[in-house]
Design an enzyme around this catalytic site. Structure first.
Site, PDB file in Angstrom:
ATOM      1  N   TYR A  18       0.813  -1.227   0.000  1.00  0.00           N
ATOM      2  CA  TYR A  18       0.000   0.000   0.000  1.00  0.00           C
ATOM      3  C   TYR A  18       0.844   1.274   0.000  1.00  0.00           C
ATOM      4  CZ  TYR A  18      -3.827  -3.122   1.261  1.00  0.00           C
ATOM      5  OH  TYR A  18      -4.756  -4.126   1.260  1.00  0.00           O
ATOM      6  N   HIS A  23      -4.202   6.400  -1.305  1.00  0.00           N
ATOM      7  CA  HIS A  23      -4.829   6.431   0.023  1.00  0.00           C
ATOM      8  C   HIS A  23      -3.803   6.702   1.127  1.00  0.00           C
ATOM      9  CE1 HIS A  23      -8.745   6.143   1.638  1.00  0.00           C
ATOM     10  NE2 HIS A  23      -8.810   4.865   1.934  1.00  0.00           N
ATOM     11  N   PHE A  69      -5.538  -0.955   9.703  1.00  0.00           N
ATOM     12  CA  PHE A  69      -5.960  -0.496   8.385  1.00  0.00           C
ATOM     13  C   PHE A  69      -6.763   0.790   8.529  1.00  0.00           C
ATOM     14  CE2 PHE A  69      -4.623  -4.739   7.229  1.00  0.00           C
ATOM     15  CZ  PHE A  69      -3.937  -4.462   6.052  1.00  0.00           C
ATOM     16  N   ASN A  71      -9.706   1.967   8.018  1.00  0.00           N
ATOM     17  CA  ASN A  71     -11.016   2.084   8.679  1.00  0.00           C
ATOM     18  C   ASN A  71     -10.955   1.786  10.175  1.00  0.00           C
ATOM     19  OD1 ASN A  71     -10.589  -0.630   8.437  1.00  0.00           O
ATOM     20  ND2 ASN A  71     -12.570  -1.126   7.538  1.00  0.00           N
ATOM     21  N   ASN A 117     -13.188   6.853   5.312  1.00  0.00           N
ATOM     22  CA  ASN A 117     -13.331   5.852   6.382  1.00  0.00           C
ATOM     23  C   ASN A 117     -12.385   6.077   7.560  1.00  0.00           C
ATOM     24  OD1 ASN A 117     -15.444   4.449   5.200  1.00  0.00           O
ATOM     25  ND2 ASN A 117     -14.067   3.162   3.988  1.00  0.00           N
TER      26      ASN A 117
END
Length: 198
Positions: A18, A23, A69, A71, A117
């Site tokens: 990631y 993000h 993560f 959220n 989120n």
């Protein structure tokens, strides 16, 4: 007169897969801030985050990159805010913003989650919307059904350059925020214009 910032939070997803996704723009900004100020982040098992500290003059700033993560980001923020007794209005959260184009970043105080989120979970876990935000533009795919793939994808080389240059300016605007206050920092960051290169 500077604005009190006691906790600087960068939002993103942990793990190498990631690392370069849109993000993770909040992580990139905090990494830039830490690099400029020679701050080392270390894992903290209690808050499930990478944490650091920057002290200069009257400023005592805690820095956090949640390692849950996106959220579940609120757990780390609430844990550290509770432990250090930091009120919501002294927390600054940096994150990716679909509604701003690459090369643009904006400060904001309070408000809802705007569909993000990570912000949603911070509001839920801290019980407050009063924290400051630093929204880093990543652009929008133009179709709501494509948003997940877009934020978890990598920016084009040109978009990435715009984002990186903007992050450098946004990171320096945090210094301005703490030294000279909200109004001056807003003026600095919101008047920034990315250089377009052909």
């Amino acid at each position: 007169m500077g604005t009190e910032v006691k906790l600087l939070v960068g939002l993103g997803n942990p793990g190498p897969e990631y690392e370069r996704t849109r993000h993770n723009a909040g992580f990139w900004l905090v990494d830039d801030f830490c690099r400029r100020h020679a701050i080392t982040l270390s894992p903290d098992t209690k808050s499930k985050a990478l944490i650091g500290r920057w002290q200069q003059g009257a400023h005592d700033l805690r820095i956090v990159l949640p390692q849950n993560f996106m959220n579940r980001s609120g757990f780390s923020v609430a844990a550290l805010a509770n432990f250090y007794k930091i009120p919501a209005n002294e927390i600054l959260v940096a994150y990716d913003e679909l509604d701003l184009p690459p090369g643009v970043a904006k400060f904001k105080k309070g408000g809802g989650a705007g569909g993000h989120n990570g912000i949603k979970d911070i509001i839920a876990q801290t019980g407050s919307q009063d924290f400051m935000r630093l929204r880093i533009g990543i652009g929008h795919p133009g179709d709501k059904t494509k948003v997940t793939g877009f934020v978890l994808g990598k920016a084009s080389a040109n978009e990435q350059r715009l984002i990186d240059d903007c992050i450098d300016e946004a990171s320096r605007s945090i210094d301005t925020l703490m030294a000279e206050g909200w109004g001056t920092a807003l003026q600095r960051l919101h008047s920034y214009r990315p250089e377009q290169k052909g």
